[in-house]
Design an enzyme around this catalytic site. Structure first.
Site, PDB file in Angstrom:
ATOM      1  N   ARG A   1       0.826  -1.214   0.000  1.00 28.32           N
ATOM      2  CA  ARG A   1       0.000   0.000   0.000  1.00 28.32           C
ATOM      3  C   ARG A   1       0.855   1.257   0.000  1.00 28.32           C
ATOM      4  NH1 ARG A   1      -2.777  -0.277   4.926  1.00 28.32           N
ATOM      5  NH2 ARG A   1      -3.547   1.788   4.430  1.00 28.32           N
TER       6      ARG A   1
ATOM      7  N   LYS B   1      14.348  -7.373   3.393  1.00 27.21           N
ATOM      8  CA  LYS B   1      14.826  -6.402   4.393  1.00 27.21           C
ATOM      9  C   LYS B   1      16.230  -6.722   4.936  1.00 27.21           C
ATOM     10  CE  LYS B   1      10.359  -4.765   6.104  1.00 27.21           C
ATOM     11  NZ  LYS B   1       9.518  -4.563   7.290  1.00 27.21           N
TER      12      LYS B   1
ATOM     13  N   ASN C   1      14.521  -0.986   5.756  1.00 27.41           N
ATOM     14  CA  ASN C   1      13.326  -0.889   4.907  1.00 27.41           C
ATOM     15  C   ASN C   1      13.368   0.327   3.979  1.00 27.41           C
ATOM     16  OD1 ASN C   1      12.739   1.058   6.836  1.00 27.41           O
ATOM     17  ND2 ASN C   1      10.581   0.503   7.017  1.00 27.41           N
TER      18      ASN C   1
HETATM   19  N1  LIG Z   1       1.857  -0.340  11.220  1.00 27.45           N
HETATM   20  C1  LIG Z   1       2.941  -0.471  10.480  1.00 27.45           C
HETATM   21  O1  LIG Z   1       3.484   0.505   9.936  1.00 27.45           O
HETATM   22  C2  LIG Z   1       3.579  -1.837  10.340  1.00 27.45           C
HETATM   23  C3  LIG Z   1       4.932  -1.938   9.916  1.00 27.45           C
HETATM   24  C4  LIG Z   1       5.512  -3.220   9.807  1.00 27.45           C
HETATM   25  C5  LIG Z   1       4.743  -4.352  10.081  1.00 27.45           C
HETATM   26  N2  LIG Z   1       3.441  -4.221  10.469  1.00 27.45           N
HETATM   27  C6  LIG Z   1       2.632  -5.404  10.791  1.00 27.45           C
HETATM   28  O2  LIG Z   1       3.316  -6.123  11.787  1.00 27.45           O
HETATM   29  C7  LIG Z   1       3.060  -7.507  11.675  1.00 27.45           C
HETATM   30  C8  LIG Z   1       4.350  -8.285  11.905  1.00 27.45           C
HETATM   31  O3  LIG Z   1       5.273  -7.965  10.847  1.00 27.45           O
HETATM   32  P1  LIG Z   1       6.757  -8.546  10.854  1.00 27.45           P
HETATM   33  O4  LIG Z   1       7.436  -7.959   9.664  1.00 27.45           O
HETATM   34  O5  LIG Z   1       7.381  -8.381  12.195  1.00 27.45           O
HETATM   35  O6  LIG Z   1       6.480 -10.125  10.608  1.00 27.45           O
HETATM   36  P2  LIG Z   1       7.401 -11.339  11.046  1.00 27.45           P
HETATM   37  O7  LIG Z   1       8.849 -10.960  11.051  1.00 27.45           O
HETATM   38  O8  LIG Z   1       6.944 -12.478  10.204  1.00 27.45           O
HETATM   39  O9  LIG Z   1       6.976 -11.639  12.582  1.00 27.45           O
HETATM   40  C9  LIG Z   1       5.700 -12.132  12.917  1.00 27.45           C
HETATM   41  C10 LIG Z   1       5.557 -12.223  14.432  1.00 27.45           C
HETATM   42  O10 LIG Z   1       4.226 -12.668  14.741  1.00 27.45           O
HETATM   43  C11 LIG Z   1       4.297 -13.895  15.482  1.00 27.45           C
HETATM   44  N3  LIG Z   1       3.200 -14.768  15.085  1.00 27.45           N
HETATM   45  C12 LIG Z   1       2.793 -15.024  13.812  1.00 27.45           C
HETATM   46  N4  LIG Z   1       1.758 -15.894  13.832  1.00 27.45           N
HETATM   47  C13 LIG Z   1       1.525 -16.202  15.141  1.00 27.45           C
HETATM   48  C14 LIG Z   1       0.594 -17.038  15.802  1.00 27.45           C
HETATM   49  N5  LIG Z   1      -0.315 -17.772  15.111  1.00 27.45           N
HETATM   50  N6  LIG Z   1       0.612 -17.102  17.150  1.00 27.45           N
HETATM   51  C15 LIG Z   1       1.523 -16.375  17.848  1.00 27.45           C
HETATM   52  N7  LIG Z   1       2.437 -15.555  17.270  1.00 27.45           N
HETATM   53  C16 LIG Z   1       2.440 -15.476  15.926  1.00 27.45           C
HETATM   54  C17 LIG Z   1       5.641 -14.494  15.118  1.00 27.45           C
HETATM   55  O11 LIG Z   1       6.018 -15.418  16.102  1.00 27.45           O
HETATM   56  P3  LIG Z   1       7.119 -16.564  15.768  1.00 27.45           P
HETATM   57  O12 LIG Z   1       8.457 -15.894  15.906  1.00 27.45           O
HETATM   58  O13 LIG Z   1       6.879 -17.590  16.790  1.00 27.45           O
HETATM   59  O14 LIG Z   1       6.848 -17.034  14.372  1.00 27.45           O
HETATM   60  C18 LIG Z   1       6.516 -13.231  15.074  1.00 27.45           C
HETATM   61  O15 LIG Z   1       6.826 -12.787  16.380  1.00 27.45           O
HETATM   62  C19 LIG Z   1       2.463  -7.703  10.289  1.00 27.45           C
HETATM   63  O16 LIG Z   1       1.139  -8.090  10.473  1.00 27.45           O
HETATM   64  C20 LIG Z   1       2.518  -6.369   9.620  1.00 27.45           C
HETATM   65  O17 LIG Z   1       1.326  -6.114   8.924  1.00 27.45           O
HETATM   66  C21 LIG Z   1       2.854  -2.999  10.617  1.00 27.45           C
END
Ligand SMILES: NC(=O)c1ccc[n+]([C@@H]2O[C@H](COP(=O)([O-])OP(=O)(O)OC[C@H]3O[C@@H](n4cnc5c(N)ncnc54)[C@H](OP(=O)(O)O)[C@@H]3O)[C@@H](O)[C@H]2O)c1
Length: 267
Positions: free
Chosen positions: A20, A71, A92
């Site tokens: 987006r 990243k 990023n």
């Molecule tokens: N607002 C913003 O500007 C912004 C910016 C960046 C990201 N985000 C959002 O942040 C979220 C995470 O992004 P990321 O880049 O950090 O992803 P990531 O590196 O894949 O990390 C995902 C995290 O969520 C946990 N998780 C995933 N599924 C789970 C489940 N079923 N039960 C428990 N824990 C679970 C993972 O745990 P494990 O380590 O155990 O797999 C890990 O800690 C995304 O949804 C993204 O949309 C928002």
């Protein structure tokens, strides 16, 4: 209107159709009368180095936004990495300098912190429970520790990742008491959901909402839906809540500034 003078920015991802950032960034350029455009670029894992080499040779390309799965890969391919990118091992955004050098940095953490501060929530000196230890959580952990939170408890499904992140934060910012622990909000001033839980309607909550105390602020980083089940549960417990969009709003501003595309050029 795109002309021969327009600076070009890309966002690299694979896949790229869901991003987006181009919409939001192009709106930002229009609102600030910046003669620039951001386009999506679908770049496969094995092609990142070639694409960065091409950017070095394209003087009208100002830089790139970088997202999944690139990243971490871009950091060693750039000529220079900012402090957050070095600490986290991921970036990023990449800026192309006038002489073709590539400088990267990571803005997830700064964006989250800036979004909080913009809403009048200052976590300095607070006890924070961080849920998650993935890419976004890591960036947020270093940004909060660097800002001076007193204590950071990191809870993650994969406990080893929480332990490793806590150890790296403690080593980088010894004044912050960083530990891994259970997702128990008791005794914390601020709870941050930095897991992916909440994206899907049937996701479980990342913690037991019944344990939330009235004085605790609950912050989301999930942007869609804006009102996650956690936000609703926290509000029902009388907590102050903070939505995920504030992080993106602040990141857009920081990214435009880093890319040198935050204001109209002098005529
Ligand atoms: N607002 C913003 O500007 C912004 C910016 C960046 C990201 N985000 C959002 O942040 C979220 C995470 O992004 P990321 O880049 O950090 O992803 P990531 O590196 O894949 O990390 C995902 C995290 O969520 C946990 N998780 C995933 N599924 C789970 C489940 N079923 N039960 C428990 N824990 C679970 C993972 O745990 P494990 O380590 O155990 O797999 C890990 O800690 C995304 O949804 C993204 O949309 C928002």
């Amino acid at each position: 209107m795109i002309t021969g003078r327009t600076r070009v920015f890309g966002i690299i991802a694979d896949p790229v159709h869901h991003v987006r950032t181009p919409q939001v960034m192009n709106d930002y350029f229009a609102a600030h009368r910046v003669d620039a455009v951001m386009v999506p670029l679908n770049v496969a894992r094995g092609d990142v180095e070639t694409v960065l080499e091409a950017v070095r040779r394209l003087p009208n390309v100002g830089g790139l936004i970088v997202t999944v799965p690139h990243k971490a890969a871009v950091v060693p391919l750039c000529d220079e990495a900012g402090e957050q990118a070095r600490l986290i091992g991921a970036a990023n955004a990449i800026r192309r300098t006038a002489d073709g050098r590539l400088v990267c940095d990571m803005f997830d953490g700064k964006g989250f912190l800036g979004g909080l501060l913009a809403q009048g929530i200052d976590p300095k000196g607070q006890r924070v429970l961080l849920l998650g230890a993935g890419g976004a959580a890591s960036a947020i952990a270093f940004a909060l520790a660097g800002h001076g939170v007193a204590a950071l408890t990191i809870a993650n499904r994969t406990r080893d990742k929480a332990r490793d992140l806590a150890a790296r934060v403690a080593a980088a910012v010894p004044s912050c008491l960083a530990t891994d622990g259970p997702p128990d909000p008791a005794g914390h001033d601020l709870v941050v959901n930095a897991t992916s839980l909440g994206l899907k309607a049937d996701d479980p909550l990342p913690l037991d909402a019944g344990a939330l105390e009235r004085g605790t602020t609950v912050a989301e980083i999930i942007m869609q839906p804006e009102r996650t089940a956690l936000i609703e549960a926290a509000e029902a417990r009388g907590c102050r809540v903070h939505a995920g969009r504030h992080m993106l709003d602040e990141q857009i501003r920081l990214l435009a500034e880093f890319l040198g595309a935050d204001r109209a050029e002098a005529a």
